[in-house]
Design a protein around this motif. Structure first.
Motif, PDB file in Angstrom:
ATOM      1  N   VAL A 117       0.852  -1.193   0.000  1.00 26.51           N
ATOM      2  CA  VAL A 117       0.000   0.000   0.000  1.00 26.51           C
ATOM      3  C   VAL A 117       0.890   1.245   0.000  1.00 26.51           C
ATOM      4  N   ILE A 118       0.622   2.126  -0.929  1.00 29.13           N
ATOM      5  CA  ILE A 118       1.379   3.375  -1.026  1.00 29.13           C
ATOM      6  C   ILE A 118       0.554   4.495  -0.393  1.00 29.13           C
ATOM      7  N   PRO A 119       1.098   5.151   0.627  1.00 29.62           N
ATOM      8  CA  PRO A 119       0.356   6.250   1.242  1.00 29.62           C
ATOM      9  C   PRO A 119       0.103   7.387   0.252  1.00 29.62           C
ATOM     10  N   ILE A 120      -0.976   8.100   0.483  1.00 33.89           N
ATOM     11  CA  ILE A 120      -1.363   9.214  -0.374  1.00 33.89           C
ATOM     12  C   ILE A 120      -1.201  10.497   0.429  1.00 33.89           C
ATOM     13  N   GLU A 121      -0.544  11.498  -0.175  1.00 34.29           N
ATOM     14  CA  GLU A 121      -0.445  12.788   0.503  1.00 34.29           C
ATOM     15  C   GLU A 121      -1.650  13.631   0.125  1.00 34.29           C
ATOM     16  N   ILE A 122      -2.351  14.127   1.146  1.00 33.94           N
ATOM     17  CA  ILE A 122      -3.459  15.027   0.884  1.00 33.94           C
ATOM     18  C   ILE A 122      -3.162  16.373   1.533  1.00 33.94           C
ATOM     19  N   ASN A 123      -3.646  17.402   0.885  1.00 32.20           N
ATOM     20  CA  ASN A 123      -3.526  18.757   1.399  1.00 32.20           C
ATOM     21  C   ASN A 123      -4.931  19.304   1.525  1.00 32.20           C
ATOM     22  N   GLY A 124      -5.103  20.250   2.415  1.00 37.65           N
ATOM     23  CA  GLY A 124      -6.428  20.807   2.549  1.00 37.65           C
ATOM     24  C   GLY A 124      -6.435  22.078   3.359  1.00 37.65           C
ATOM     25  N   ILE A 125      -7.634  22.618   3.467  1.00 39.94           N
ATOM     26  CA  ILE A 125      -7.857  23.822   4.252  1.00 39.94           C
ATOM     27  C   ILE A 125      -9.150  23.626   5.032  1.00 39.94           C
ATOM     28  N   VAL A 126      -9.157  24.105   6.268  1.00 48.19           N
ATOM     29  CA  VAL A 126     -10.354  24.030   7.104  1.00 48.19           C
ATOM     30  C   VAL A 126     -10.883  25.451   7.266  1.00 48.19           C
ATOM     31  N   LEU A 127     -12.170  25.613   6.938  1.00 47.75           N
ATOM     32  CA  LEU A 127     -12.818  26.919   6.968  1.00 47.75           C
ATOM     33  C   LEU A 127     -14.002  26.906   7.926  1.00 47.75           C
ATOM     34  N   ASP A 128     -14.365  28.091   8.429  1.00 47.25           N
ATOM     35  CA  ASP A 128     -15.582  28.194   9.230  1.00 47.25           C
ATOM     36  C   ASP A 128     -16.775  28.407   8.301  1.00 47.25           C
ATOM     37  N   GLU A 129     -17.939  28.612   8.880  1.00 48.78           N
ATOM     38  CA  GLU A 129     -19.160  28.746   8.087  1.00 48.78           C
ATOM     39  C   GLU A 129     -19.155  29.981   7.191  1.00 48.78           C
ATOM     40  N   LYS A 130     -18.299  30.958   7.490  1.00 49.89           N
ATOM     41  CA  LYS A 130     -18.211  32.179   6.684  1.00 49.89           C
ATOM     42  C   LYS A 130     -17.097  32.099   5.648  1.00 49.89           C
ATOM     43  N   GLY A 131     -16.376  30.959   5.606  1.00 51.22           N
ATOM     44  CA  GLY A 131     -15.288  30.802   4.653  1.00 51.22           C
ATOM     45  C   GLY A 131     -13.958  31.335   5.161  1.00 51.22           C
ATOM     46  N   GLN A 132     -13.866  31.632   6.457  1.00 49.31           N
ATOM     47  CA  GLN A 132     -12.616  32.102   7.050  1.00 49.31           C
ATOM     48  C   GLN A 132     -11.778  30.898   7.491  1.00 49.31           C
ATOM     49  N   PRO A 133     -10.461  30.936   7.297  1.00 47.99           N
ATOM     50  CA  PRO A 133      -9.604  29.813   7.707  1.00 47.99           C
ATOM     51  C   PRO A 133      -9.625  29.606   9.220  1.00 47.99           C
ATOM     52  N   LEU A 134      -9.614  28.346   9.636  1.00 41.11           N
ATOM     53  CA  LEU A 134      -9.559  27.995  11.058  1.00 41.11           C
ATOM     54  C   LEU A 134      -8.174  27.460  11.388  1.00 41.11           C
ATOM     55  N   SER A 135      -7.420  28.199  12.186  1.00 44.07           N
ATOM     56  CA  SER A 135      -6.114  27.701  12.609  1.00 44.07           C
ATOM     57  C   SER A 135      -6.295  26.849  13.852  1.00 44.07           C
ATOM     58  N   GLY A 136      -5.442  25.840  13.993  1.00 40.43           N
ATOM     59  CA  GLY A 136      -5.490  24.979  15.170  1.00 40.43           C
ATOM     60  C   GLY A 136      -6.560  23.899  15.132  1.00 40.43           C
ATOM     61  N   ALA A 137      -7.247  23.739  14.003  1.00 45.87           N
ATOM     62  CA  ALA A 137      -8.197  22.629  13.876  1.00 45.87           C
ATOM     63  C   ALA A 137      -7.389  21.329  13.799  1.00 45.87           C
ATOM     64  N   THR A 138      -7.948  20.236  14.315  1.00 44.25           N
ATOM     65  CA  THR A 138      -7.252  18.951  14.341  1.00 44.25           C
ATOM     66  C   THR A 138      -7.838  18.026  13.279  1.00 44.25           C
ATOM     67  N   ILE A 139      -6.965  17.415  12.481  1.00 46.42           N
ATOM     68  CA  ILE A 139      -7.368  16.427  11.475  1.00 46.42           C
ATOM     69  C   ILE A 139      -6.728  15.109  11.894  1.00 46.42           C
ATOM     70  N   GLN A 140      -7.578  14.118  12.186  1.00 47.71           N
ATOM     71  CA  GLN A 140      -7.097  12.824  12.674  1.00 47.71           C
ATOM     72  C   GLN A 140      -7.495  11.730  11.697  1.00 47.71           C
ATOM     73  N   ILE A 141      -6.568  10.784  11.458  1.00 51.72           N
ATOM     74  CA  ILE A 141      -6.892   9.590  10.668  1.00 51.72           C
ATOM     75  C   ILE A 141      -7.524   8.599  11.634  1.00 51.72           C
ATOM     76  N   LYS A 142      -8.772   8.222  11.378  1.00 50.42           N
ATOM     77  CA  LYS A 142      -9.523   7.393  12.321  1.00 50.42           C
ATOM     78  C   LYS A 142      -8.817   6.077  12.635  1.00 50.42           C
ATOM     79  N   ALA A 143      -8.317   5.381  11.617  1.00 51.20           N
ATOM     80  CA  ALA A 143      -7.738   4.050  11.818  1.00 51.20           C
ATOM     81  C   ALA A 143      -6.458   4.068  12.645  1.00 51.20           C
TER      82      ALA A 143
END
Length: 85
Positions: free
Chosen positions: A1-27
Motif C-alpha cells: 500500500v502506497i500512502p497518499i499525501e493530501i492537502n487541505g484547508i479548514v474553513l468556518d461557516e463564513k469561509g474564514q480559515p480555522l487555525s489549530g483545527a485537528t485532522i485525525q486519521i480514524k484508523a
C-alpha cells in the motif's frame, strides 16, 4: 500500500480559515493541526481513509478521503449551551 499525501484547508461557516483545527486519521490515530491559514498536509494509508476534523466551538466532522488530494473542509459552529438558558 502506497500512502497518499493530501492537502487541505479548514474553513468556518463564513469561509474564514480555522487555525489549530485537528485532522485525525480514524484508523491510526495519527493527527495534524492546521496552520494559521487553516492549511494542513497529511499522509493517509489509502483513499478509503476516514478523517475526523475537530475544532473548539465547532461540530465534529467525518470525511472519507476518496479520490480527492485537495480538501476544502467547512465546519459548522456548535450551538452554545448558553443559548438554552
Amino acid at each position: 500500500v502506497i500512502p497518499i499525501e493530501i492537502n487541505g484547508i479548514v474553513l468556518d461557516e463564513k469561509g474564514q480559515p480555522l487555525s489549530g483545527a485537528t485532522i485525525q486519521i480514524k484508523a491510526s490515530g495519527k493527527m495534524v493541526s492546521t496552520d494559521k491559514e487553516g492549511r494542513f498536509s497529511l499522509l493517509v494509508p489509502d483513499k478509503a481513509a476516514i478523517l475526523i476534523i475537530t475544532n473548539v466551538g465547532y461540530e465534529r466532522k467525518k470525511l472519507v478521503v476518496s479520490d480527492q488530494s485537495e480538501l476544502i473542509i467547512r465546519l459548522q459552529p456548535r450551538p452554545s449551551e448558553l443559548e438554552d438558558v
